[in-house]
Write a protein that holds these residues in place. Sequence first.
Motif, mmCIF file in Angstrom:
data_model
loop_
_atom_site.group_PDB
_atom_site.id
_atom_site.type_symbol
_atom_site.label_atom_id
_atom_site.label_comp_id
_atom_site.label_asym_id
_atom_site.label_seq_id
_atom_site.Cartn_x
_atom_site.Cartn_y
_atom_site.Cartn_z
ATOM 1 N N GLY A 107 10.320 -4.233 9.293
ATOM 2 C CA GLY A 107 10.293 -5.599 8.575
ATOM 3 C C GLY A 107 8.984 -6.136 8.121
ATOM 4 N N LYS A 108 8.122 -5.157 7.704
ATOM 5 C CA LYS A 108 6.632 -5.826 7.232
ATOM 6 C C LYS A 108 6.907 -6.732 5.887
ATOM 7 N N HIS A 109 8.083 -7.000 5.745
ATOM 8 C CA HIS A 109 8.279 -8.204 4.619
ATOM 9 C C HIS A 109 7.928 -9.485 5.119
ATOM 10 N N ALA A 110 8.352 -9.267 6.702
ATOM 11 C CA ALA A 110 7.882 -10.732 7.451
ATOM 12 C C ALA A 110 6.724 -10.798 7.737
ATOM 13 N N VAL A 111 5.703 -11.340 7.298
ATOM 14 C CA VAL A 111 4.404 -11.431 7.561
ATOM 15 C C VAL A 111 3.746 -12.374 8.597
ATOM 16 N N GLY A 112 4.797 -12.932 9.319
ATOM 17 C CA GLY A 112 4.252 -13.763 10.448
ATOM 18 C C GLY A 112 3.354 -14.946 9.996
ATOM 19 N N ASP A 113 2.229 -15.317 10.482
ATOM 20 C CA ASP A 113 1.404 -16.345 10.112
ATOM 21 C C ASP A 113 0.630 -16.328 9.125
ATOM 22 N N HIS A 114 0.836 -15.360 8.382
ATOM 23 C CA HIS A 114 0.223 -14.910 6.991
ATOM 24 C C HIS A 114 0.719 -15.683 5.875
ATOM 25 N N GLU A 115 -0.232 -16.255 5.123
ATOM 26 C CA GLU A 115 0.329 -17.049 3.861
ATOM 27 C C GLU A 115 0.807 -16.361 2.845
ATOM 28 N N VAL A 116 2.016 -16.600 2.556
ATOM 29 C CA VAL A 116 2.770 -15.915 1.405
ATOM 30 C C VAL A 116 2.326 -16.622 0.146
ATOM 31 N N ALA A 139 -2.719 -8.741 -9.021
ATOM 32 C CA ALA A 139 -2.578 -8.359 -7.916
ATOM 33 C C ALA A 139 -2.923 -9.565 -6.865
ATOM 34 N N VAL A 140 -2.116 -9.930 -6.092
ATOM 35 C CA VAL A 140 -2.283 -11.137 -5.274
ATOM 36 C C VAL A 140 -2.223 -10.831 -3.772
ATOM 37 N N LEU A 141 -3.329 -11.313 -3.404
ATOM 38 C CA LEU A 141 -3.771 -11.054 -2.119
ATOM 39 C C LEU A 141 -4.032 -12.437 -1.092
ATOM 40 N N GLU A 142 -4.203 -12.132 0.267
ATOM 41 C CA GLU A 142 -4.291 -13.574 1.020
ATOM 42 C C GLU A 142 -5.464 -14.475 0.577
ATOM 43 N N ASP A 143 -6.394 -13.729 0.051
ATOM 44 C CA ASP A 143 -7.693 -14.702 -0.145
ATOM 45 C C ASP A 143 -7.942 -14.156 -1.704
ATOM 46 N N GLY A 144 -7.333 -14.857 -2.510
ATOM 47 C CA GLY A 144 -7.563 -14.497 -3.997
ATOM 48 C C GLY A 144 -6.795 -13.578 -4.859
ATOM 49 N N GLU A 145 -6.907 -13.271 -5.897
ATOM 50 C CA GLU A 145 -6.077 -12.646 -6.892
ATOM 51 C C GLU A 145 -6.872 -11.740 -7.957
ATOM 52 N N VAL A 146 -6.614 -10.910 -8.646
ATOM 53 C CA VAL A 146 -7.475 -10.144 -9.627
ATOM 54 C C VAL A 146 -6.502 -9.877 -10.566
ATOM 55 N N LEU A 147 -7.082 -10.002 -11.969
ATOM 56 C CA LEU A 147 -5.977 -9.575 -13.078
ATOM 57 C C LEU A 147 -6.540 -8.169 -13.416
ATOM 58 N N LEU A 148 -5.316 -7.534 -13.484
ATOM 59 C CA LEU A 148 -5.432 -6.043 -13.849
ATOM 60 C C LEU A 148 -4.860 -5.857 -15.334
ATOM 61 N N ARG A 149 -5.403 -5.080 -16.179
ATOM 62 C CA ARG A 149 -5.046 -4.952 -17.741
ATOM 63 C C ARG A 149 -4.816 -3.363 -17.781
ATOM 64 N N ARG A 150 -4.306 -3.103 -18.962
ATOM 65 C CA ARG A 150 -3.937 -1.496 -19.210
ATOM 66 C C ARG A 150 -5.362 -0.673 -19.100
ATOM 67 N N GLY A 151 -5.445 0.355 -18.040
ATOM 68 C CA GLY A 151 -6.540 1.027 -18.010
ATOM 69 C C GLY A 151 -7.111 0.741 -16.662
ATOM 70 N N ASP A 152 -6.919 -0.465 -15.991
ATOM 71 C CA ASP A 152 -7.620 -0.906 -14.968
ATOM 72 C C ASP A 152 -7.022 -0.164 -13.663
ATOM 73 N N GLN A 156 -5.446 -0.065 -2.980
ATOM 74 C CA GLN A 156 -4.739 -1.177 -2.144
ATOM 75 C C GLN A 156 -4.669 -0.357 -0.844
ATOM 76 N N ARG A 157 -5.681 -0.769 0.170
ATOM 77 C CA ARG A 157 -5.709 -0.243 1.509
ATOM 78 C C ARG A 157 -5.123 -1.000 2.670
ATOM 79 N N GLY A 158 -3.690 -0.924 2.525
ATOM 80 C CA GLY A 158 -2.909 -1.480 3.609
ATOM 81 C C GLY A 158 -3.152 -2.716 3.746
ATOM 82 N N THR A 159 -3.248 -3.583 2.660
ATOM 83 C CA THR A 159 -3.485 -4.997 2.726
ATOM 84 C C THR A 159 -2.041 -5.756 2.302
ATOM 85 N N LEU A 160 -1.957 -7.057 2.815
ATOM 86 C CA LEU A 160 -0.762 -7.590 2.442
ATOM 87 C C LEU A 160 -1.066 -8.224 1.014
ATOM 88 N N HIS A 161 -0.166 -7.830 0.172
ATOM 89 C CA HIS A 161 -0.308 -8.064 -1.477
ATOM 90 C C HIS A 161 0.798 -8.243 -2.206
#
Length: 191
Positions: A107-116, A139-152, A156-161
């Motif tokens: 049930g890794k969609h249940a992220v516990g105390d992490h901010e969704v 790409a949305v992470l717990e601490d920030g986000e980054v815009l990805l465009r064509r070719g970018d 992603q290394r096992g992070t909540l995303h």
Amino acid sequence: MTPERERKLVPVRRVVTGHDESGRSTVLSDEFSPHTMTFPGVPDYGQTDLWRTRVPADNTTSGESCENPTMAPPDGGVVFRVVQIPPDHLFLADFDRTAMFGGLPDGKHAVGDHEVRNATMHRTRSVDFAVVLDGEVHAVLEDGEVLLRRGDTLIQRGTLHGWSNRTDSNCQIAFVLVDAGPSDAGEEQQP
């Protein structure tokens, strides 16, 4: 007034090579991959699996490798896929996290105390290599986000995303997911 676009996955052509009876290289199949999975209630959000294998791979067999699409790669293996992400405004308000991610082991969609920060946030036990093929996505992470465009690219290394498409067009991303051990966050990951 323009008609509403049809909400479905765009077909992805898959060409698979191999060897014929005399050992010569040849095309074994050339077709749109039938191995698709859409997420419940969102007919244009989903994945098309192209190949799944354990590592090291076995090139001596010619059988189909993607008969049962799932989110995670096989244990000790990899999966190659294309994911289509529709615009947020078409689905996010009614998005059912449990229906989408309930199939993840543990049930890794249940992220516990992490901010969704976004309803699509989840975690998989894999290293994911991503290349944006068309469109753009955050790409949305717990601490920030980054815009990805064509070719970018994104590793992603096992992070909540999660993913946020803030445009009016679908985004297509090619992924190679590689099975991995627990993340450096020290949390137990799916088996």
